[in-house]
Scaffold this active site. Structure first.
Site, mmCIF file in Angstrom:
data_model
loop_
_atom_site.group_PDB
_atom_site.id
_atom_site.type_symbol
_atom_site.label_atom_id
_atom_site.label_comp_id
_atom_site.label_asym_id
_atom_site.label_seq_id
_atom_site.Cartn_x
_atom_site.Cartn_y
_atom_site.Cartn_z
ATOM 1 N N ARG A 167 -9.668 -2.350 -4.861
ATOM 2 C CA ARG A 167 -8.562 -1.151 -4.169
ATOM 3 C C ARG A 167 -8.817 0.169 -3.223
ATOM 4 O O ARG A 167 -8.525 1.295 -2.946
ATOM 5 C CB ARG A 167 -7.440 -0.130 -5.426
ATOM 6 C CG ARG A 167 -7.165 -0.972 -6.390
ATOM 7 C CD ARG A 167 -5.784 -1.757 -5.676
ATOM 8 N NE ARG A 167 -5.269 -2.893 -6.305
ATOM 9 C CZ ARG A 167 -5.911 -4.048 -7.015
ATOM 10 N NH1 ARG A 167 -6.488 -4.328 -6.050
ATOM 11 N NH2 ARG A 167 -4.865 -4.844 -7.957
ATOM 12 N N SER A 218 1.603 1.061 -9.338
ATOM 13 C CA SER A 218 1.113 1.580 -10.367
ATOM 14 C C SER A 218 0.226 2.709 -8.960
ATOM 15 O O SER A 218 -0.388 3.468 -8.282
ATOM 16 C CB SER A 218 0.129 1.268 -10.300
ATOM 17 O OG SER A 218 0.233 -0.166 -11.229
ATOM 18 N N GLU A 295 -4.613 5.864 -7.111
ATOM 19 C CA GLU A 295 -4.019 5.173 -6.081
ATOM 20 C C GLU A 295 -2.839 5.368 -5.391
ATOM 21 O O GLU A 295 -3.286 4.404 -4.208
ATOM 22 C CB GLU A 295 -3.905 2.982 -6.868
ATOM 23 C CG GLU A 295 -4.012 2.427 -6.092
ATOM 24 C CD GLU A 295 -3.442 0.907 -6.790
ATOM 25 O OE1 GLU A 295 -3.760 0.981 -8.239
ATOM 26 O OE2 GLU A 295 -2.596 0.153 -6.364
HETATM 27 C C1 LIG Z 1 6.569 -1.897 -6.822
HETATM 28 C C2 LIG Z 1 5.725 -1.880 -6.184
HETATM 29 C C3 LIG Z 1 4.490 -2.764 -6.917
HETATM 30 C C4 LIG Z 1 3.520 -2.938 -6.566
HETATM 31 N N1 LIG Z 1 1.956 -3.796 -6.625
HETATM 32 C C5 LIG Z 1 1.074 -3.967 -6.300
HETATM 33 C C6 LIG Z 1 0.160 -4.489 -6.962
HETATM 34 O O1 LIG Z 1 0.678 -5.652 -7.662
HETATM 35 N N2 LIG Z 1 -1.204 -4.447 -6.103
HETATM 36 C C7 LIG Z 1 -1.570 -3.583 -5.426
HETATM 37 O O2 LIG Z 1 -2.497 -3.455 -4.622
HETATM 38 N N3 LIG Z 1 -0.588 -3.392 -4.583
HETATM 39 C C8 LIG Z 1 0.302 -2.957 -5.045
HETATM 40 N N4 LIG Z 1 1.543 -1.695 -4.784
HETATM 41 C C9 LIG Z 1 0.716 -0.877 -4.159
HETATM 42 C C10 LIG Z 1 1.391 -1.219 -2.583
HETATM 43 O O3 LIG Z 1 2.341 -1.702 -2.189
HETATM 44 C C11 LIG Z 1 0.232 -1.446 -1.826
HETATM 45 O O4 LIG Z 1 -0.732 -0.296 -1.496
HETATM 46 C C12 LIG Z 1 0.231 -2.285 0.064
HETATM 47 O O5 LIG Z 1 -0.803 -2.507 0.282
HETATM 48 C C13 LIG Z 1 0.267 -1.430 0.816
HETATM 49 O O6 LIG Z 1 0.872 -1.216 2.120
HETATM 50 P P1 LIG Z 1 1.592 -0.562 2.926
HETATM 51 O O7 LIG Z 1 1.646 -1.322 3.902
HETATM 52 O O8 LIG Z 1 3.340 -0.180 2.776
HETATM 53 O O9 LIG Z 1 0.625 0.885 3.119
HETATM 54 P P2 LIG Z 1 0.854 2.277 4.007
HETATM 55 O O10 LIG Z 1 2.033 2.107 2.067
HETATM 56 O O11 LIG Z 1 2.109 2.301 4.550
HETATM 57 O O12 LIG Z 1 -0.105 2.963 4.186
HETATM 58 C C14 LIG Z 1 -0.822 2.628 2.788
HETATM 59 C C15 LIG Z 1 -2.352 2.766 4.033
HETATM 60 O O13 LIG Z 1 -2.878 2.685 4.583
HETATM 61 C C16 LIG Z 1 -2.975 2.978 5.403
HETATM 62 N N5 LIG Z 1 -2.580 1.528 7.157
HETATM 63 C C17 LIG Z 1 -1.149 0.732 6.902
HETATM 64 N N6 LIG Z 1 -1.752 -0.042 7.794
HETATM 65 C C18 LIG Z 1 -2.742 0.551 8.383
HETATM 66 C C19 LIG Z 1 -3.633 -0.921 9.325
HETATM 67 N N7 LIG Z 1 -2.468 -1.725 10.215
HETATM 68 N N8 LIG Z 1 -4.780 -0.142 9.859
HETATM 69 C C20 LIG Z 1 -5.044 0.676 8.863
HETATM 70 N N9 LIG Z 1 -4.714 1.085 8.233
HETATM 71 C C21 LIG Z 1 -3.203 0.958 7.904
HETATM 72 C C22 LIG Z 1 -2.021 3.609 6.504
HETATM 73 O O14 LIG Z 1 -2.525 4.523 7.339
HETATM 74 C C23 LIG Z 1 -2.343 3.919 4.715
HETATM 75 O O15 LIG Z 1 -3.127 5.250 5.115
HETATM 76 C C24 LIG Z 1 2.500 -2.129 -4.738
HETATM 77 C C25 LIG Z 1 4.154 -1.262 -4.886
HETATM 78 C C26 LIG Z 1 5.465 -0.908 -5.065
HETATM 79 C C27 LIG Z 1 6.185 -0.390 -4.486
#
Ligand SMILES: Cc1cc2nc3c(=O)[nH]c(=O)nc-3n(C[C@H](O)[C@H](O)[C@H](O)COP(=O)(O)OP(=O)(O)OC[C@H]3O[C@@H](n4cnc5c(N)ncnc54)[C@H](O)[C@@H]3O)c2cc1C
Length: 302
Positions: A167, A218, A295
């Site tokens: 992660r 999580s 996380e």
């Molecule tokens: C119901 C639910 C279930 C989930 N299950 C899982 C799971 O099974 N496994 C898991 O790993 N995660 C899980 N997550 C967490 C989440 O989905 C992941 O962490 C996801 O990858 C975050 O992506 P995002 O685009 O929403 O990032 P954001 O929340 O928008 O941003 C997170 C970080 O990433 C950075 N970022 C975003 N895009 C870029 C880019 N293009 N370049 C550089 N940095 C960037 C942002 O600046 C920020 O610092 C879950 C979340 C929810 C709500």
């Protein structure tokens, strides 16, 4: 492409753009619908000496109640969608959802990403945090990516550049922006892929809150494996033993089907979530001597 401060939106609420459904506004806001506009927005912030934050799907964030200072750039880039059928490689813009890759691979009969079914958020966010599930993560499929460097240059970097770990990746500590990425898929069978996706969806529905309930997945990272074991210990089971499922603060409470999920009952503030997370950490430390680490990311003004 030229973007000026005058063309930016001001005081834009973020709570509808994050899955926790809470938090204050962005001081300045720009929705980047193309890679060129994303690069231009970041260049503007750097030129003005303004703090900036790149928002993907907003699914791993607790945004401060007082919002985010400076410029929030919402990554909605989708222009690159390229499939090399022979090598089974797919290249996509970083603003596309991880779920888009999962659906596309299924449609093409390519395997290797069905385990990511139901993980919300963008591909950029997934690379940033090395998202994954069921023993597989983005690090296992990423070949290379186009990255915007802090000096404004754009370079294609290999998987190893990201120094992926559980992660996490190098870009958690250094301000690189993923513009697009290329993934390696495997030969697969559409029906088998679909069956696996359906199975995972069902498992998720049975233990995760419904889509309309605010949360960020999580909350805490799973724990390192015990000596002699190779699987991480679920933070959820330690939390459950510590009595987390009965705990709440303000409008935030621990989800009754999964102790590692903090949910927004409707009117939670970021402060409620933080206070509850601190209570959970203290309880687990007191009961088991284990230090949990988040996380999810806290972003914005403290
Ligand atoms: C119901 C639910 C279930 C989930 N299950 C899982 C799971 O099974 N496994 C898991 O790993 N995660 C899980 N997550 C967490 C989440 O989905 C992941 O962490 C996801 O990858 C975050 O992506 P995002 O685009 O929403 O990032 P954001 O929340 O928008 O941003 C997170 C970080 O990433 C950075 N970022 C975003 N895009 C870029 C880019 N293009 N370049 C550089 N940095 C960037 C942002 O600046 C920020 O610092 C879950 C979340 C929810 C709500």
């Amino acid at each position: 492409m030229n973007i000026t401060i005058a063309s930016l939106k001001r005081n834009v609420p973020l709570k509808n753009l994050v899955t926790f459904k809470l938090g204050g506004p962005a001081e300045y806001f720009y929705e980047a619908n193309s890679t060129d506009s994303l690069i231009a927005a970041i260049a503007l912030a750097r030129h003005e000496g303004m703090p900036w934050f790149l928002l993907g799907g907003g699914s791993n964030l607790v945004v401060s109640d007082t919002g985010i200072e400076g410029l929030v750039v919402h990554n909605k880039t989708t222009e690159l969608k390229h499939v090399d059928h022979e090598s089974r490689q797919i290249s996509l813009s970083s603003g596309l959802d991880l779920e888009f890759l999962v659906e596309l691979a299924h449609h093409l009969g390519m395997s290797g990403v069905e385990c990511f079914t139901g993980i919300p958020g963008s591909l950029g966010g997934a690379i940033y945090g090395n998202a994954g599930a069921y023993g597989r993560s983005i690090a296992d499929i990423l070949i290379d990516a186009q990255v915007l460097f802090p000096d404004g240059s754009i370079q294609t970097v290999l998987n190893s550049f990201f120094q992926f770990d559980y992660r996490t990746s190098r870009i958690k500590n250094e301000p690189y922006i993923v513009l697009s990425a290329r993934f390696q898929l495997e030969a697969g069978n559409c029906d088998e892929i679909k069956a696996k996706m359906d199975d995972i969806s069902e498992q998720r529905h049975s233990k995760h809150p419904p889509y309309e309930v605010g949360c960020a997945g999580s909350f805490f990272k799973n724990l390192p494996p015990l000596p002699g074991e190779d699987r991480r210990r679920a933070a959820g089971s330690v939390l459950e033993q510590a009595g987390a499922k009965t705990m709440s603060y303000g409008g935030a409470r621990v989800f009754d089907k999964h102790a590692n999920f903090i949910i927004n009952e409707g009117k939670a503030t970021a402060n409620d979530v933080r206070r509850l997370a601190d209570m959970l950490k203290k309880k687990v430390l007191k009961d088991f001597g284990i230090e949990l680490s988040e996380e999810v990311l806290y972003v914005g003004r403290i």
